[in-house]
Design an enzyme around this catalytic site. Structure first.
Site, PDB file in Angstrom:
ATOM      1  N   GLU A 342       0.810  -1.235   0.000  1.00 24.05           N
ATOM      2  CA  GLU A 342       0.000   0.000   0.000  1.00 24.05           C
ATOM      3  C   GLU A 342       0.841   1.283   0.000  1.00 24.05           C
ATOM      4  O   GLU A 342       0.504   2.237   0.718  1.00 24.05           O
ATOM      5  CB  GLU A 342      -0.951  -0.009   1.204  1.00 24.05           C
ATOM      6  CG  GLU A 342      -1.925  -1.151   1.163  1.00 24.05           C
ATOM      7  CD  GLU A 342      -2.798  -1.251   2.417  1.00 24.05           C
ATOM      8  OE1 GLU A 342      -4.015  -1.398   2.255  1.00 24.05           O
ATOM      9  OE2 GLU A 342      -2.264  -1.195   3.531  1.00 24.05           O
TER      10      GLU A 342
HETATM   11  C1  ACM Z   1      -1.981  -5.412   4.157  1.00 23.77           C
HETATM   12  O1  ACM Z   1      -3.038  -5.907   4.630  1.00 23.77           O
HETATM   13  N1  ACM Z   1      -1.912  -4.129   3.904  1.00 23.77           N
HETATM   14  C2  ACM Z   1      -0.818  -6.253   3.877  1.00 23.77           C
END
Ligand code: ACM
Length: 538
Positions: A342
């Site tokens: 992310e």
């Molecule tokens: C995640 O759940 N951002 C790895």
């Protein structure tokens, strides 16, 4: 040398059996009703069980002996003795020649049998008079000890024996893991958990043969591991958590204590320093690291994707070098997790540049890199590992590059997903995951990755909505017990209807361990374990 010690152990073994035979005339024989090893409530389900429908009576005249060739076998024997003491209050001698009257024995044997495939394989031979646990390594012996612990009834049979006695069904168990990596993750960044909380979780996981605990040590909301060369990370970055509570962090001594506790349970710790995104706490501590163009402030919310390191600054890599060096020096396990998920405000070419450079730093300190599945987009080495959580495309790309993949799809394996709409804690952005959904899927075929490229299965527990051990246990138990079976047992040996019954029978253990598990209505939870009724003859 090894042969001579081994043969001494076998002489001892035969001596014990004969001793028992001589005593037999004087003893009252206890006859158990049909005991069936194949219907015991073992989780994870062993590879092969061959019952012989009798029982070994565990009592105060039982003693434990171990191979003396490798000191760690004796330590496994002592671990078993401690666990038997806390379950039954029996204090069994370990490798004592003056153990008093010994009628039956448990022998933990280092074996070079060709049938033992891999370090974690074990064989358990249970007869009326003896239990022999064979393994090549003390790690295999430790896994076998967990099976034996599960075979000891929660309550003794006091009706006919003069002293309390715990009958163990006889037969043979031949076992080895389906996957070498069987893990859970705990996020100590969103909310901090104490050393004692982590140890309790380790203890419970080890009972189900889980061998890897991944600690998510840093995120936007908190930096939770002391780095001596960059002290503000914990002074500033560790000072708060989601919701504005006081936060906290592990000193390096705390971390070493956790690692040692895990090591005694044949479990590795995988440290994760999440980057280049999820780095707000680091950037608040040292703003020179920041790359999102804003002045970082302590963050107590739960949004993701707003932070990034400045991937083009040498200081950032000097910083990462120090962090990886300090943590690797106190992490005996082979892996270092760099996060990599992310990073929404990192440009794609900067992201790839970053992952390529950090992979080299991790390798410089002797570790294999693990990253969330996004890292597969970089020019990554096939010795590195991708953790599939979101993108099948990334996971397949990782596998195509020859990387091993850890299977943790959020829709199936995230322990922080709510059970249903009534769940007290958890989120549901990926799915609701009731106890059956958590179990009824196949990591072997879920993402179309060839089995030989799958390192194993991990169930991550993110902590945005949980802040203490009771809440942790509510989300993790009972689902993590199912993930242990998904990673240890073969697909042919997994069956929901059968698992459901075995899971129901974990309640007395969880109650004894004070685990505040979620009492899913899908399971007919047992109040206490079946107690044997026995008849005695003169
Ligand atoms: C995640 O759940 N951002 C790895």
């Amino acid at each position: 040398m090894i042969k001579s010690i081994l043969s001494k152990s076998l002489v001892l073994l035969f001596g014990m059996t004969l001793f028992y035979a001589c005593q037999k005339g004087k003893m009252k024989e206890i006859i158990f009703p049909s005991t069936d090893l194949s219907s015991e409530n073992l989780i994870p389900k062993p590879l092969k069980i061959i019952p012989t429908h009798n029982a070994f009576g565990l009592d105060h005249t039982t003693a434990i002996y171990t191979s003396q060739t490798d000191k760690s076998f004796e330590e496994v024997g002592s671990f078993l003795a401690d666990k038997i003491k806390s379950k039954t209050n029996l204090r069994l001698a370990v490798n004592k020649t003056d153990a008093g009257q010994v009628n039956r024995m448990i022998f933990i044997n280092q074996s070079d049998s060709e049938e033992l495939e891999g370090p974690e394989a074990y064989q358990l031979y249970i007869s009326k008079d003896s239990i022999i646990l064979n393994a090549k390594t003390s790690e295999g012996a430790f896994r076998g000890v967990q099976t034996l612990r599960q075979l000891i009834p929660e309550t003794s049979n006091d009706t006919l024996a003069e002293m309390p006695l715990w009958p163990i069904a006889t037969g043979k168990i031949l076992d080895k893991p389906n996957f070498e990596y069987r893990g859970s993750m705990l996020d100590v960044a969103r909310h901090f958990f104490s050393v004692d909380d982590v140890k309790k979780y380790i203890d419970l996981l080890a009972y189900y043969k889980i061998n890897a605990l991944h600690l998510h040590l840093t995120d936007d909301q908190g930096w939770r591991i002391e780095i001596k060369s960059w002290p503000k990370l914990t002074e500033v970055g560790g000072s708060t958590e989601v919701g504005g509570e006081a936060g906290g962090f592990f000193t390096q001594e705390d971390y070493k204590d956790i690692v040692a506790y895990a090591q005694q349970r044949y479990m590795i710790i995988i440290p994760e320093i999440d980057m280049p995104g999820h780095t707000n706490a680091a950037s608040v501590s040292y703003p020179i690291l920041n790359g999102n163009g804003k002045t970082p402030k302590l963050y107590e919310g739960t949004a993701v994707g707003f932070s990034t390191f400045d991937t083009r600054k040498d200081t950032v890599y000097a910083f990462i070098d120090d962090v990886v060096r300090e943590i690797s020096a106190i992490t005996p396990g082979p892996y270092f997790h760099i996060g990599g998920d992310e990073s929404h405000v990192t440009k794609k070419n900067d992201y790839i540049f970053f992952v390529n450079k950090v992979e080299k730093i991790v390798q410089k300190y002797g570790k294999r890199m693990i990253g969330w599945d996004e890292v597969a987009q970089a020019d990554i080495d096939n010795s590195s590992i991708a953790q599939f959580w979101d993108s099948e495309k990334n996971a397949i790309e990782a596998s195509r590059k020859g990387m091993k993949v850890i299977i943790s799809p959020a829709k199936k394996a995230y322990l922080d997903m709510q059970y249903d709409t009534l769940s007290k804690h958890g989120l549901h952005w990926a799915a609701y995951i009731p106890v059956d959904t958590a179990y009824v899927w196949s990591p072997e075929s879920y993402a179309g990755i060839p089995k030989e490229n799958i390192l194993g299965v991990e169930a991550p527990l993110w902590s945005e909505t949980i802040s203490n051990i009771d809440e942790l246990e509510y989300l993790a138990f009972p689902r993590v017990i199912g993930y242990s079976e998904l990673s240890w047992s073969t697909e042919e040996n997994r069956n929901w209807e059968n698992f459901k019954v075995r899971l129901a029978n974990q309640a007395p253990y969880m109650d004894r361990m004070n685990v505040k598990f979620y009492p899913s209505k899908l399971i007919d939870w047992k109040e206490s374990r079946f107690t044997y009724k026995t008849i005695q003859k003169d």
